[in-house]
Design a protein around this motif. Structure first.
Motif, PDB file in Angstrom:
ATOM      1  N   LYS A   8      45.739  99.844  40.930  1.00  0.00           N
ATOM      2  CA  LYS A   8      46.190 100.877  41.868  1.00  0.00           C
ATOM      3  C   LYS A   8      45.292 100.964  43.102  1.00  0.00           C
ATOM      4  N   ASN A   9      44.000 100.661  42.919  1.00  0.00           N
ATOM      5  CA  ASN A   9      43.064 100.732  44.046  1.00  0.00           C
ATOM      6  C   ASN A   9      42.985  99.426  44.830  1.00  0.00           C
ATOM      7  N   GLY A  10      43.842  98.462  44.474  1.00  0.00           N
ATOM      8  CA  GLY A  10      43.881  97.188  45.187  1.00  0.00           C
ATOM      9  C   GLY A  10      42.948  96.127  44.645  1.00  0.00           C
ATOM     10  N   ASN A  11      42.147  96.442  43.644  1.00  0.00           N
ATOM     11  CA  ASN A  11      41.217  95.471  43.076  1.00  0.00           C
ATOM     12  C   ASN A  11      41.963  94.409  42.269  1.00  0.00           C
ATOM     13  N   PRO A  12      41.416  93.195  42.229  1.00  0.00           N
ATOM     14  CA  PRO A  12      42.085  92.084  41.535  1.00  0.00           C
ATOM     15  C   PRO A  12      42.031  92.237  40.015  1.00  0.00           C
ATOM     16  N   THR A  13      42.945  91.532  39.334  1.00  0.00           N
ATOM     17  CA  THR A  13      43.052  91.672  37.877  1.00  0.00           C
ATOM     18  C   THR A  13      42.827  90.361  37.115  1.00  0.00           C
ATOM     19  N   GLY A  34      59.163 100.327  40.474  1.00  0.00           N
ATOM     20  CA  GLY A  34      58.621 101.156  41.535  1.00  0.00           C
ATOM     21  C   GLY A  34      57.139 101.433  41.439  1.00  0.00           C
ATOM     22  N   ASN A  35      56.473 100.865  40.428  1.00  0.00           N
ATOM     23  CA  ASN A  35      55.040 101.114  40.274  1.00  0.00           C
ATOM     24  C   ASN A  35      54.218 100.497  41.392  1.00  0.00           C
ATOM     25  N   GLY A  36      54.779  99.512  42.071  1.00  0.00           N
ATOM     26  CA  GLY A  36      54.058  98.898  43.177  1.00  0.00           C
ATOM     27  C   GLY A  36      53.835  99.861  44.333  1.00  0.00           C
ATOM     28  N   LYS A  37      54.709 100.843  44.448  1.00  0.00           N
ATOM     29  CA  LYS A  37      54.587 101.829  45.524  1.00  0.00           C
ATOM     30  C   LYS A  37      53.833 103.079  45.077  1.00  0.00           C
ATOM     31  N   ASN A  38      53.544 103.149  43.802  1.00  0.00           N
ATOM     32  CA  ASN A  38      52.860 104.324  43.255  1.00  0.00           C
ATOM     33  C   ASN A  38      51.374 104.025  43.083  1.00  0.00           C
ATOM     34  N   CYS A  39      50.560 104.568  43.945  1.00  0.00           N
ATOM     35  CA  CYS A  39      49.121 104.288  43.913  1.00  0.00           C
ATOM     36  C   CYS A  39      48.342 105.299  43.074  1.00  0.00           C
ATOM     37  N   ASN A  53      49.380 100.860  35.077  1.00  0.00           N
ATOM     38  CA  ASN A  53      48.088 100.993  35.748  1.00  0.00           C
ATOM     39  C   ASN A  53      47.920 100.011  36.894  1.00  0.00           C
ATOM     40  N   LEU A  54      48.921  99.142  37.109  1.00  0.00           N
ATOM     41  CA  LEU A  54      48.867  98.198  38.222  1.00  0.00           C
ATOM     42  C   LEU A  54      49.795  98.636  39.341  1.00  0.00           C
ATOM     43  N   ALA A  55      49.667  97.966  40.476  1.00  0.00           N
ATOM     44  CA  ALA A  55      50.515  98.230  41.637  1.00  0.00           C
ATOM     45  C   ALA A  55      51.049  96.907  42.167  1.00  0.00           C
ATOM     46  N   CYS A  56      51.736  96.160  41.298  1.00  0.00           N
ATOM     47  CA  CYS A  56      52.297  94.864  41.703  1.00  0.00           C
ATOM     48  C   CYS A  56      53.345  95.093  42.784  1.00  0.00           C
ATOM     49  N   SER A  57      53.240  94.348  43.862  1.00  0.00           N
ATOM     50  CA  SER A  57      54.080  94.630  45.027  1.00  0.00           C
ATOM     51  C   SER A  57      55.557  94.379  44.772  1.00  0.00           C
ATOM     52  N   TYR A  58      55.891  93.575  43.773  1.00  0.00           N
ATOM     53  CA  TYR A  58      57.309  93.291  43.508  1.00  0.00           C
ATOM     54  C   TYR A  58      57.859  94.068  42.317  1.00  0.00           C
ATOM     55  N   CYS A  59      57.169  95.077  41.838  1.00  0.00           N
ATOM     56  CA  CYS A  59      57.562  95.794  40.620  1.00  0.00           C
ATOM     57  C   CYS A  59      58.941  96.427  40.763  1.00  0.00           C
ATOM     58  N   TYR A  60      59.873  96.073  39.856  1.00  0.00           N
ATOM     59  CA  TYR A  60      61.227  96.614  39.928  1.00  0.00           C
ATOM     60  C   TYR A  60      61.290  98.067  39.475  1.00  0.00           C
ATOM     61  N   ASP A 119      67.973  94.221  47.328  1.00  0.00           N
ATOM     62  CA  ASP A 119      68.034  95.273  48.340  1.00  0.00           C
ATOM     63  C   ASP A 119      67.132  96.466  48.059  1.00  0.00           C
ATOM     64  N   ASN A 120      66.197  96.329  47.086  1.00  0.00           N
ATOM     65  CA  ASN A 120      65.348  97.485  46.789  1.00  0.00           C
ATOM     66  C   ASN A 120      64.003  97.454  47.510  1.00  0.00           C
ATOM     67  N   GLY A 121      63.781  96.400  48.288  1.00  0.00           N
ATOM     68  CA  GLY A 121      62.590  96.353  49.117  1.00  0.00           C
ATOM     69  C   GLY A 121      61.303  96.032  48.393  1.00  0.00           C
ATOM     70  N   THR A 122      61.383  95.619  47.117  1.00  0.00           N
ATOM     71  CA  THR A 122      60.153  95.381  46.364  1.00  0.00           C
ATOM     72  C   THR A 122      59.876  93.896  46.156  1.00  0.00           C
ATOM     73  N   THR A 123      60.793  93.031  46.550  1.00  0.00           N
ATOM     74  CA  THR A 123      60.631  91.613  46.258  1.00  0.00           C
ATOM     75  C   THR A 123      60.083  90.840  47.443  1.00  0.00           C
ATOM     76  N   VAL A 124      59.715  89.610  47.166  1.00  0.00           N
ATOM     77  CA  VAL A 124      59.212  88.713  48.195  1.00  0.00           C
ATOM     78  C   VAL A 124      60.175  87.539  48.303  1.00  0.00           C
ATOM     79  N   GLU A 125      59.992  86.707  49.311  1.00  0.00           N
ATOM     80  CA  GLU A 125      60.920  85.616  49.554  1.00  0.00           C
ATOM     81  C   GLU A 125      60.670  84.443  48.612  1.00  0.00           C
ATOM     82  N   LEU A 126      61.764  83.761  48.236  1.00  0.00           N
ATOM     83  CA  LEU A 126      61.684  82.532  47.454  1.00  0.00           C
ATOM     84  C   LEU A 126      62.931  81.717  47.739  1.00  0.00           C
TER      85      LEU A 126
END
Length: 365
Positions: free
Chosen positions: A136-141, A21-26, A12-19, A196-203
């Motif tokens: 999914k709607n961008g609201n905080p959790t 793919g749920n981050g891209k599924n709104c 039910n979330l859209a975490c931007s780094y989800c491995y 290389d899957n485009g879902t992660t952020v830099e660290l």
């Protein structure tokens, strides 16, 4: 062997780094479909649990509900399965890994009834957590999760935390520790490095190591609280315990010897990360767990490949064994490579802990 039950890959979330793919599924998950599938899978899952318990020679068996988000499944369905095992006299230690947003009074009561320990994903204080972990709607959790943790603890449910360390929270680990200490919650952490899957952020690996070492010093000197940080305890136990190894899935010679995962189709995988990847499906529970485990040979060459290859002459080889094969596969498409994302950081952290233990007289050269 620990059992991992993948209730659904949906979340039910859209975490931007989800491995997964749920981050891209709104689109919000179809709970009716999820629960229908799970209900149809009930007999298969019970069969898996029965066979797993027998495989473990009818001794204490750990089982973790996983996802996606497992609490998308109605709590009465989980209750029915756990009650079945209890009625059979099976000694099972239950856990569930959740984002913590869907917990209700009824859900908390079911978890309490069966002594289920819940691991809740929390990435920091409000602003840090809400940057990447949103609905999914961008609201905080964050506030919902904190409220639900209070509810769970009021029901006597043991709550732990899981932090994904990113560029966003790396400078706030001490504050995050204080948050967990105040809640009396043990926690684990994973570092999120680019792949290389485009879902992660830099660290940055070296910055990660420095900040984790600072966190270790803060934790080891905290005389007021007695919470556990799992990776630190695993490293300490490796140095001072009877065996020179870290007892964690991603630092094991072959994690497939200690874990198995099942989905609602009854398909079997080495762990929850592989669920849905048919290339790493090693069987189906209908054919028998013990016999199908003989087909799980994906990692049988990994130890020797790494020992004579990527990890040759590494000073922490007997603690690390090349890291998580799933991470290696994500990075290189090859399970026989090391998880290079953690190398520099892991060496620095282990070295720092070793020196601290030596200084305190806990270990000798």
């Amino acid at each position: 062997m620990t059992g991992l039950i993948c209730c659904t890959l949906d979340c039910n979330l859209a975490c931007s780094y989800c491995y997964e793919g749920n981050g891209k599924n709104c689109k919000y998950p179809d709970k009716i479909k999820i629960n229908r599938n799970f209900k149809e899978a009930k007999a298969r899952l019970i069969d898996y649990l029965d066979q797993l318990y027998n495989y473990n020679q009818c001794s204490l068996t750990r089982v973790i509900w996983h996802g996606g988000e497992p609490t998308l499944v109605d709590c009465e369905l989980l209750d029915e399965i756990m009650q079945d095992q209890k009625d059979k006299g099976h000694n099972i230690e239950w856990g569930i890994q959740s984002n913590g947003t869907l917990i209700t009074e009824e859900y908390a009561s079911v978890l309490s009834k069966h002594g289920v320990m819940i691991g809740v994903s929390i990435d920091g204080l409000r602003d840090q957590h809400n940057k990447y972990r949103v609905f999914k709607n961008g609201n905080p959790t964050f506030d919902i999760i904190m409220r639900n943790i209070d509810l769970l603890q009021s029901k006597g449910v043991t709550c732990g935390g899981l932090i994904t360390i990113t560029d966003n929270n790396i400078d706030h680990l001490i504050e995050i520790y204080d948050l967990f200490a105040e809640k009396n919650m043990n926690f684990n952490f994973n570092a999120l490095f680019p792949n290389d899957n485009g879902t992660t952020v830099e660290l940055n690996a070296l910055k990660f190591a420095d900040k984790i070492c600072d966190l270790f010093d803060y934790w080891i000197n905290d005389q007021q609280h007695r919470i556990t940080i799992s990776p630190f305890m695993q490293i300490i136990e490796a140095f001072v315990g009877s065996q020179f190894r870290v007892p964690a899935c991603h630092w094991a010679k072959d994690c497939s010897k200690s874990f198995s995962a099942i989905d609602t189709n009854g398909d079997l995988y080495p762990c929850e990360h592989w669920v849905g990847n048919k290339s790493f499906r090693f069987g189906n529970i209908a054919n028998g767990l013990e016999s199908e485990l003989l087909n799980c040979t994906y990692f049988c060459d990994r130890h020797e490949c790494l020992k004579n290859g990527d990890c040759k002459d590494c000073e922490i080889w007997e603690l690390c064994y090349g890291g998580c094969p799933w991470n290696a596969y994500e990075l290189f498409g090859d399970i026989n490579r090391k998880d290079s994302s953690i190398c520099l950081g892991r060496k620095a952290i282990i070295g720092h802990i070793r020196q601290t233990l030596k200084k305190n007289g806990k270990i000798k050269e």
